[in-house]
Motif scaffolding. Structure first.
Motif, PDB file in Angstrom:
ATOM      1  N   LEU A 196      26.361 -58.773  59.486  1.00 51.82           N
ATOM      2  CA  LEU A 196      26.279 -59.473  58.207  1.00 51.82           C
ATOM      3  C   LEU A 196      27.637 -60.079  57.844  1.00 51.82           C
ATOM      4  O   LEU A 196      27.730 -61.264  57.484  1.00 51.82           O
ATOM      5  CB  LEU A 196      25.823 -58.493  57.126  1.00 51.82           C
ATOM      6  N   ILE A 197      28.687 -59.293  57.939  1.00 54.70           N
ATOM      7  CA  ILE A 197      30.030 -59.774  57.613  1.00 54.70           C
ATOM      8  C   ILE A 197      30.443 -60.901  58.553  1.00 54.70           C
ATOM      9  O   ILE A 197      31.025 -61.912  58.133  1.00 54.70           O
ATOM     10  CB  ILE A 197      31.042 -58.612  57.678  1.00 54.70           C
ATOM     11  N   ARG A 198      30.121 -60.740  59.845  1.00 50.41           N
ATOM     12  CA  ARG A 198      30.510 -61.750  60.834  1.00 50.41           C
ATOM     13  C   ARG A 198      29.857 -63.103  60.530  1.00 50.41           C
ATOM     14  O   ARG A 198      30.499 -64.157  60.606  1.00 50.41           O
ATOM     15  CB  ARG A 198      30.131 -61.286  62.232  1.00 50.41           C
ATOM     16  N   MET A 199      28.567 -63.098  60.176  1.00 53.25           N
ATOM     17  CA  MET A 199      27.863 -64.356  59.895  1.00 53.25           C
ATOM     18  C   MET A 199      28.416 -65.034  58.645  1.00 53.25           C
ATOM     19  O   MET A 199      28.588 -66.262  58.610  1.00 53.25           O
ATOM     20  CB  MET A 199      26.364 -64.096  59.744  1.00 53.25           C
ATOM     21  N   ILE A 200      28.709 -64.266  57.615  1.00 45.67           N
ATOM     22  CA  ILE A 200      29.244 -64.850  56.384  1.00 45.67           C
ATOM     23  C   ILE A 200      30.654 -65.392  56.629  1.00 45.67           C
ATOM     24  O   ILE A 200      31.017 -66.465  56.134  1.00 45.67           O
ATOM     25  CB  ILE A 200      29.223 -63.805  55.251  1.00 45.67           C
ATOM     26  N   THR A 201      31.457 -64.670  57.419  1.00 52.27           N
ATOM     27  CA  THR A 201      32.801 -65.146  57.753  1.00 52.27           C
ATOM     28  C   THR A 201      32.731 -66.438  58.555  1.00 52.27           C
ATOM     29  O   THR A 201      33.502 -67.381  58.319  1.00 52.27           O
ATOM     30  CB  THR A 201      33.560 -64.074  58.555  1.00 52.27           C
TER      31      THR A 201
END
Length: 491
Positions: A196-201
């Protein structure tokens, strides 16, 4: 014959562009735009802040540039920003339309949605719900302190070594907002959480980068299979993540007894019924994504800015720790009320926010009607960029505008003071709705970390590069964080 027709067509296009980019009467001045690209070729798109500074010196505190064929007005310095965003807050309270961020959010949510009834409903709900869940009260404080405990435990295992603060603080601040939104806490190594964090970043990088700029400037290319299409793929996966949380809540909730933000939103949908309001499942998905991004990126980046500066200024770090030790003594845990007895720590945190200028150009605004600022006429629908960095670094507003110095927030008696030009959360009706949460997070995280750990630049870390990485969210370049337990030397 064909060549003549092509030349005629090119000439007509040039005349059309020159007519379209002709500044209206009494419109803010600015450089002459080029065909197709406007003034983009005259700006360093990797970091245009110095270019904006030069343009302001030449054209004044309010000036204009063209992004492609679209006029954009920039506000420089406290006077223009304050007049537009506070004195004329409603008139400057819109959001630009037809950009990549609008298409990602489908013109829903609470950050990018244009000024109007839907935005008012969503913002009012967000503010009241955060207050009801203890924003500035004990319950919210407990949620944050619980996460600082997890963070301390994680860092304890690496004491005497080096850490990647970008991933570490992103994890911690994301967990705080996850606790508020759907009552979950994730292990820092949890794969779904990291995904989730990777996609938003990744989406943030695309919006900040040249492909995002091309998407906004040249609409004809938007359907082509270019790298910006990845942003929509990521968006759909993030929505699916939140949709699963909503489905789970629908099955387990007790109406009228909310556990978290999702329950509150579902209660609001039930209460509104079919009254024609903006509260529905579609709006809720974007609302949750807005809160997750806004509640994670700025605070985690500010923590990274702060620890980098404390490593560069060990005397400042030592003075903070001395004040923390004096105030807390043998008490096990800090509380938010302690800030009133820590003027120097407060000054350092605010100086980190000022000097770091994490959201340098705010979130872009747009005029909701024909208006004016500093005597210039601004038509309805014009994109407005408030240069918050120009206020945070404005000479005459700060004792040390270009240096990292906590004295910017201390008076002669050593008491904490907050100058009017402190605007990292913007101003007016559109100012950051999570300001109170961010202030609590920053104080509790900084104090908890500094009380237990000593932070230092690694011996093999090379020469520090303090040049910021420009973007919607501006932060330090990647660095490693040296950590020692206080009072103990580690190799």
């Amino acid at each position: 014959m064909l060549g003549s027709l092509l030349l005629l067509w090119a000439g007509l296009l040039l005349l059309y562009f020159l007519w379209k980019t002709r500044r209206p009467k009494n419109f803010p001045p600015g450089p002459q735009p080029f065909p197709i690209f406007g003034n983009l070729l005259q700006l360093n798109l990797k970091n245009p802040m110095k270019d904006f500074e030069k343009l302001s010196k030449r054209y004044g505190k309010v000036y204009s540039v063209y992004f492609g064929g679209k006029p954009v007005v920039l506000l420089h310095g406290l006077q223009s920003v304050k007049e537009a965003l506070m004195t004329r807050g409603v008139e400057f309270g819109g959001r630009p339309q037809g950009l990549l961020v609008n298409d990602i959010n489908e013109n829903k949510g609470v950050i990018i949605v244009n000024y109007g009834p839907s935005w008012k409903e969503q913002r009012r709900f967000a503010m009241s719900t955060l207050r009801n869940f203890g924003l500035g009260k004990l319950s919210m404080e407990e949620r944050i302190l619980e996460e600082t405990s997890h963070l301390n435990s994680y860092i304890d295992k690496s004491a005497g070594q080096c850490l990647d603060p970008q991933t570490l603080f992103h994890n911690a601040l994301s967990n705080v907002i996850c606790a508020i939104m759907f009552g979950s806490h994730y292990n820092y190594e949890d794969q779904s959480f990291q995904s989730l964090i990777r996609m938003i970043t990744e989406n943030t990088k695309i919006i900040n980068g040249p492909w995002g700029m091309l998407y906004d400037t040249i609409p004809l290319i938007r359907s082509l299979p270019l790298p910006f299409q990845k942003i929509f793929e990521n968006r759909d996966k993030v929505k699916a993540f939140f949709q699963a949380k909503v489905t789970e809540h629908k099955e387990t909730r007790v109406p009228g007894k909310p556990r978290d933000m999702i329950d509150c939103y579902l209660n609001e949908i039930d209460k509104r019924g079919n009254d024609g309001s903006s509260f529905d499942d579609g709006f809720m998905m974007v609302f949750l994504m807005d809160l997750f991004v806004a509640g994670t990126d700025t605070s985690s980046t500010t923590l990274r800015v702060g620890l980098l500066q404390l490593m560069m200024h060990p005397d400042v770090q030592a003075r903070c720790q001395q004040e923390i030790d004096t105030v807390l003594g043998e008490r096990k845990q800090v509380c938010y009320e302690d800030r009133h007895r820590m003027p120097y720590v407060q000054a350092v945190i605010h100086e980190v926010q000022r000097y770091g200028s994490v959201v340098p150009l705010s979130v872009f605004h747009a005029t909701t009607q024909d208006t004016q600022v500093l005597g210039y006429s601004i038509p309805k629908g014009t994109m407005i960029i408030p240069n918050l960095s120009s206020v945070l670094y404005e000479e005459g507003q700060w004792k040390f505008p270009h240096d990292f110095n906590p004295s910017n927030f201390l008076n002669k008696e050593g008491e904490f003071v907050k100058p009017e030009a402190f605007v990292p959360f913007s101003l007016g009706p559109r100012m950051c709705l999570g300001e109170a949460l961010a202030r609590m997070e920053l104080f509790l995280f900084f104090v908890t970390l500094l009380r237990r750990f000593q932070f230092h630049w690694p011996q093999d870390g090379g020469e520090p590069d303090l040049t910021p990485h420009f973007g919607i969210i501006q932060g330090p370049r990647p660095y490693r964080l040296g950590v020692r337990l206080r009072g103990r030397q580690s190799g």
